[in-house]
Design a protein around this motif. Structure first.
Motif, PDB file in Angstrom:
ATOM      1  N   ARG A   1       0.838  -1.208   0.000  1.00 14.41           N
ATOM      2  CA  ARG A   1       0.000   0.000   0.000  1.00 14.41           C
ATOM      3  C   ARG A   1       0.874   1.259   0.000  1.00 14.41           C
ATOM      4  O   ARG A   1       0.617   2.212  -0.730  1.00 14.41           O
ATOM      5  CB  ARG A   1      -0.940  -0.052   1.205  1.00 14.41           C
ATOM      6  CG  ARG A   1      -1.682   1.211   1.507  1.00 14.41           C
ATOM      7  CD  ARG A   1      -2.461   1.772   0.332  1.00 14.41           C
ATOM      8  NE  ARG A   1      -3.663   1.026   0.001  1.00 14.41           N
ATOM      9  CZ  ARG A   1      -4.483   1.371  -1.009  1.00 14.41           C
ATOM     10  NH1 ARG A   1      -4.231   2.432  -1.766  1.00 14.41           N
ATOM     11  NH2 ARG A   1      -5.544   0.641  -1.280  1.00 14.41           N
TER      12      ARG A   1
ATOM     13  N   ASP B   1       0.826   3.821  -3.044  1.00 17.63           N
ATOM     14  CA  ASP B   1       0.317   5.176  -2.776  1.00 17.63           C
ATOM     15  C   ASP B   1       1.315   6.231  -3.225  1.00 17.63           C
ATOM     16  O   ASP B   1       0.931   7.258  -3.776  1.00 17.63           O
ATOM     17  CB  ASP B   1      -0.013   5.352  -1.291  1.00 17.63           C
ATOM     18  CG  ASP B   1      -1.392   4.797  -0.960  1.00 17.63           C
ATOM     19  OD1 ASP B   1      -2.087   4.332  -1.895  1.00 17.63           O
ATOM     20  OD2 ASP B   1      -1.776   4.813   0.228  1.00 17.63           O
ATOM     21  N   GLN B   2       2.604   5.964  -2.994  1.00 19.86           N
ATOM     22  CA  GLN B   2       3.602   6.951  -3.417  1.00 19.86           C
ATOM     23  C   GLN B   2       3.635   7.059  -4.952  1.00 19.86           C
ATOM     24  O   GLN B   2       3.652   8.156  -5.511  1.00 19.86           O
ATOM     25  CB  GLN B   2       4.987   6.579  -2.880  1.00 19.86           C
ATOM     26  CG  GLN B   2       5.938   7.756  -2.961  1.00 19.86           C
ATOM     27  CD  GLN B   2       7.370   7.435  -2.568  1.00 19.86           C
ATOM     28  OE1 GLN B   2       8.289   8.033  -3.090  1.00 19.86           O
ATOM     29  NE2 GLN B   2       7.570   6.521  -1.654  1.00 19.86           N
TER      30      GLN B   2
ATOM     31  N   THR C   1       1.264   6.303  -7.170  1.00 22.83           N
ATOM     32  CA  THR C   1       0.051   6.893  -7.764  1.00 22.83           C
ATOM     33  C   THR C   1      -0.090   8.368  -7.382  1.00 22.83           C
ATOM     34  O   THR C   1      -0.554   9.167  -8.194  1.00 22.83           O
ATOM     35  CB  THR C   1      -1.211   6.107  -7.339  1.00 22.83           C
ATOM     36  OG1 THR C   1      -1.234   6.003  -5.913  1.00 22.83           O
ATOM     37  CG2 THR C   1      -1.239   4.730  -7.951  1.00 22.83           C
ATOM     38  N   HIS C   2       0.335   8.720  -6.164  1.00 19.49           N
ATOM     39  CA  HIS C   2       0.242  10.138  -5.757  1.00 19.49           C
ATOM     40  C   HIS C   2       1.029  11.010  -6.734  1.00 19.49           C
ATOM     41  O   HIS C   2       0.518  12.013  -7.246  1.00 19.49           O
ATOM     42  CB  HIS C   2       0.764  10.311  -4.327  1.00 19.49           C
ATOM     43  CG  HIS C   2       0.681  11.734  -3.847  1.00 19.49           C
ATOM     44  ND1 HIS C   2       1.594  12.697  -4.207  1.00 19.49           N
ATOM     45  CD2 HIS C   2      -0.242  12.369  -3.079  1.00 19.49           C
ATOM     46  CE1 HIS C   2       1.260  13.857  -3.678  1.00 19.49           C
ATOM     47  NE2 HIS C   2       0.142  13.685  -2.981  1.00 19.49           N
TER      48      HIS C   2
ATOM     49  N   GLU D   1      -5.562   0.600  -8.485  1.00 16.07           N
ATOM     50  CA  GLU D   1      -5.551   1.996  -8.047  1.00 16.07           C
ATOM     51  C   GLU D   1      -5.466   2.962  -9.232  1.00 16.07           C
ATOM     52  O   GLU D   1      -6.130   3.994  -9.242  1.00 16.07           O
ATOM     53  CB  GLU D   1      -4.382   2.238  -7.080  1.00 16.07           C
ATOM     54  CG  GLU D   1      -4.661   1.778  -5.675  1.00 16.07           C
ATOM     55  CD  GLU D   1      -5.800   2.561  -5.027  1.00 16.07           C
ATOM     56  OE1 GLU D   1      -6.957   2.091  -5.131  1.00 16.07           O
ATOM     57  OE2 GLU D   1      -5.545   3.625  -4.461  1.00 16.07           O
TER      58      GLU D   1
END
Ligand code: KG4
Ligand code: ZN
Length: 344
Positions: A253, A257-258, A260-261, A290
Motif C-alpha cells: 500500500r 500510494d507513493q 500513484t500520488h 488503483e
C-alpha cells in the motif's frame, strides 16, 4: 508539450525481428507495425533463484546458450526467412553490460550476414512502447509510469521518439523495494510478485509506514524499507508480530500510494490527456486497480498493459523499433552496448 514530428504521425508497417537480452530474459519477436506475428521469451528465473538475485555472468552465459534457439524458433513461428525482414532491432541499453553485449553481438552478426539495417533500442523506451501492442488507439502525448527492478520514472511521452523524464527515484527502484521487502519476509527471488500475491489477503492498515511525497514528481523508497524493518522489530518486541500477509499488504500500500500520488499529481499539473503503465511493477495488482480507479475519478483514460508485456519481452523492443526505424535511427557497424543510457 512539444510538437509531434510529421514522421511520427505515419503509422509504421515494417517487418522487424527484435531481440532483448538486457537482464535475465532471452527474448525475440517479429512484428509488422504494432502487430506481433510471433514472440518467444526464455526466462532464467529458475537459474538465478538459487542465488537470490540475478548473477550477471550466469545471465550472459545463459543468453549465449539460448539466443540461437529463441531467435530461430521465433522466425519459424512467424513462417518467415531472414530475407523477408526490413530490419533487425536489439536492446542496446541500459541493463547488465554482459547480458546486453550478447544480444547486441548476435544482432550485429545477423544484420551483417543478412544485409539488413540494425535498429538500436532503449530498454525503457521499449517498456513504454509495449503499450502500443495491445492498444492500437494509443498515441502520444501521454504520461507513462515506468516501474521495474532497476527504474522508477514518470516519463512524458511527447512523441513516438521523444521522451522527457519528469520524475525519478532518488534511491531504490520500486521493484527493488518490493524485492527487498520480500527478502525481509523470506520469500524466494524474485520476491515482488510473491509479495503481491501474499498481500491480497492481508490487512494493509496493520503497519503504519510513512508516505511523504517528495516535492516535484520524484520518488524515494529506501526510507520505506527501513521503516518496515523498524516497525516489524517494534511489533516483535511488543510481542505482537504481525502476520507476513499483513506486512506485505502494508508495504505494498505504501509503495503504490507513493507511485500513484506522484503520477496523478503530474497529470493534474501538466494536463497530459492519458496515462500508461510500464515495467515489471505494472504487473502489481494493487497498482493496476488503483491507477484504474484514480483514472476514472480524474476522468483520464488509463492504459495498463497485459502482464506478459509488463515484464521483459521482445515485443516491446519491436514496437519501439518501428518508430525508430521510421525515423531513420539506425546503428553503425560499431554499435556497442551501453549499461547506463538516460532516456531523453
Ligand atoms: O521490467 P522487469 O521485468 O525487469 C527490469 O527491467 O527490471 O521488472 C522486474 C521487477 C522485479 O523487481 C520484480 O520483483 C517486479 O518487477 N515485479 C513486481 C511484480 N511483478 C514483477 N513487483 C510487484 N508486484 C508484482 N506483481
Ligand atoms: Zn525491464
Amino acid at each position: 508539450m512539444s510538437n509531434i514530428s510529421s514522421v511520427d504521425l505515419v503509422q509504421p508497417s515494417s517487418l522487424l525481428l527484435a531481440i532483448e537480452t538486457s537482464c535475465d530474459e532471452t527474448a525475440a519477436a517479429v512484428l509488422r507495425g504494432r502487430t506481433v506475428i510471433s514472440s518467444t521469451v526464455s526466462t532464467q528465473i529458475a537459474i538465478h533463484a538459487q542465488y537470490g538475485g540475478v548473477v550477471p555472468e550466469i545471465a550472459s552465459r545463459a543468453h549465449v546458450e539460448n539466443l540461437p534457439a529463441v531467435v530461430e524458433q521465433t522466425m519459424q513461428k512467424a513462417g518467415l526467412s531472414y530475407e523477408d525482414l526490413d530490419a533487425i532491432a536489439v536492446t542496446a541499453g541500459p541493463g547488465l553490460i554482459g547480458a546486453l553485449l550478447c544480444g547486441v553481438s548476435y544482432a550485429k552478426a545477423l544484420a551483417f550476414a543478412c544485409k539488413k539495417p540494425l535498429v538500436p533500442v532503449h530498454h525503457i523506451e521499449g517498456h513504454i512502447c509495449a503499450n502500443y501492442v495491445p492498444f492500437p488507439e494509443l498515441e502520444p502525448p501521454f504520461l507513462c509510469l515506468v516501474a521495474s527492478g532497476g527504474h522508477s520514472h514518470i516519463i512524458a511521452v511527447e512523441s513516438y521518439t521523444s521522451f522527457r523524464t519528469i520524475g525519478r527515484t532518488r534511491d531504490d527502484a520500486a521493484g527493488e523495494a518490493f524485492d527487498k521487502a520480500a527478502r525481509v519476509l523470506q520469500l524466494p527471488y524474485p520476491g515482488g510478485p510473491l509479495l503481491d500475491e501474499l498481500a491480497e489477503d492481508g490487512d494493509e492498515h496493520a503497519l503504519t509506514l510513512p508516505i511523504r511525497p517528495l516535492p516535484g514528481f520524484d520518488f524515494s523508497f529506501s526510507g520505506l524499507k527501513t521503516a518496515l524493518l523498524q516497525s516489524v522489530q517494534r511489533a516483535q518486541k511488543a510481542g505482537a508480530m504481525p502476520q507476513p500477509k499483513d506486512i506485505a499488504a502494508s508495504f505494498r500500500r505504501a509503495v503504490v500510494d507513493q507511485l500513484t500520488h506522484q503520477l496523478f499529481a503530474a497529470q493534474k499539473e501538466l494536463r497530459y490527456p492519458a496515462i500508461a503503465l510500464a515495467g515489471g511493477v505494472a504487473a502489481n495488482r494493487l497498482l493496476r486497480r488503483e491507477v484504474q480507479r484514480l483514472g476514472q475519478k480524474a476522468g483520464v483514460p488509463v492504459y495498463i498493459p497485459p502482464m506478459r508485456l509488463c515484464t521483459d519481452n521482445a515485443e516491446m523492443i519491436g514496437a519501439a523499433a518501428q518508430y525508430r526505424f521510421a525515423n531513420h535511427i539506425i546503428a553503425d557497424r560499431d554499435l556497442n552496448a551501453t549499461a547506463t543510457w538516460p532516456l531523453e
